[in-house]
Design an enzyme around this catalytic site. Sequence first.
Site, short mmCIF file in Angstrom:
data_model
loop_
_atom_site.label_atom_id
_atom_site.label_comp_id
_atom_site.label_asym_id
_atom_site.label_seq_id
_atom_site.Cartn_x
_atom_site.Cartn_y
_atom_site.Cartn_z
N CYS A 93 38.24 34.61 47.85
CA CYS A 93 37.93 35.49 47.35
C CYS A 93 36.47 36.41 48.07
CB CYS A 93 37.35 35.37 45.97
SG CYS A 93 37.01 36.67 44.81
N ASP A 136 34.29 37.84 46.78
CA ASP A 136 33.11 37.47 46.06
C ASP A 136 32.13 36.95 47.00
OD1 ASP A 136 32.49 36.31 42.94
OD2 ASP A 136 31.15 35.65 44.30
N ARG A 158 29.52 35.30 46.58
CA ARG A 158 29.11 33.62 46.23
C ARG A 158 29.83 32.56 46.95
NH1 ARG A 158 29.00 34.63 40.11
NH2 ARG A 158 31.02 35.55 40.61
N HIS A 199 37.88 30.50 42.86
CA HIS A 199 36.40 30.02 42.26
C HIS A 199 35.80 30.18 40.80
CE1 HIS A 199 34.25 33.96 42.23
NE2 HIS A 199 35.67 34.39 42.90
N CYS A 221 35.09 33.99 38.81
CA CYS A 221 35.74 34.97 39.39
C CYS A 221 35.79 36.37 38.59
CB CYS A 221 37.05 34.62 40.07
SG CYS A 221 37.82 35.79 40.96
#
Length: 201
Positions: free
Chosen positions: A39, A41, A43, A98, A101
């Site tokens: 992703c 993302d 993090r 994850h 999400c």
Amino acid sequence: MQDLTEGVARFQREVFPAKAGLFTHLAANHTPHTLFIGCSDARVVPELITQGEPGELFVIRTAGNLVPAYTPGANGVTASIEYAVSVLGVSDIVICGHSACGAMTALAEDQDLTGAPTVAEWLRHADAAVARTAGMAAGPEKVGALVRQNVYAQLTNLTTHPSVARALAEKKVTLHGWVFDIPTGRVEALDLTGTGAALAA
Ligand SMILES: [Zn+2]
């Protein structure tokens, strides 16, 4: 930009010298062993999670770690998959979802995405995962289930790409489904037995 500039300076001063030999080698060699699809993302950092060195992972990151099923015609995701599998010859492909999400949360909670129409359209590539969790009540449990089902669904989508289908038929590539848990740092390897991804392999 202040932090990024300082980071670049610190990289050149403190990190690069210790890896100078590696980068000299990498300057003329690009042989990653794994295609990592994660992703976007902020993090979820593939090289940090796997402690991989530069040169090891060929990375594609998309919102929701979605992999559209193959359709004829060029696009960035398909071209990157094809390059990794057919040209670079990666031996493994990981699709990593994850916890927490944003994409899966939006779907699990049926959020109003009229202000982000392209996101709404993009998330349709998770329709199969949404269908599999349709009976669940909204909440963290549903988000978690959707994250997992989405990894399975995207692995299935991945197998529709001719480069991947060919590599699977020739047993040159192995597929993996992972879920990264942000608060604990744990990585769960999903059991692909009985899934379309496993059958294709
Ligand atoms: Zn995400």
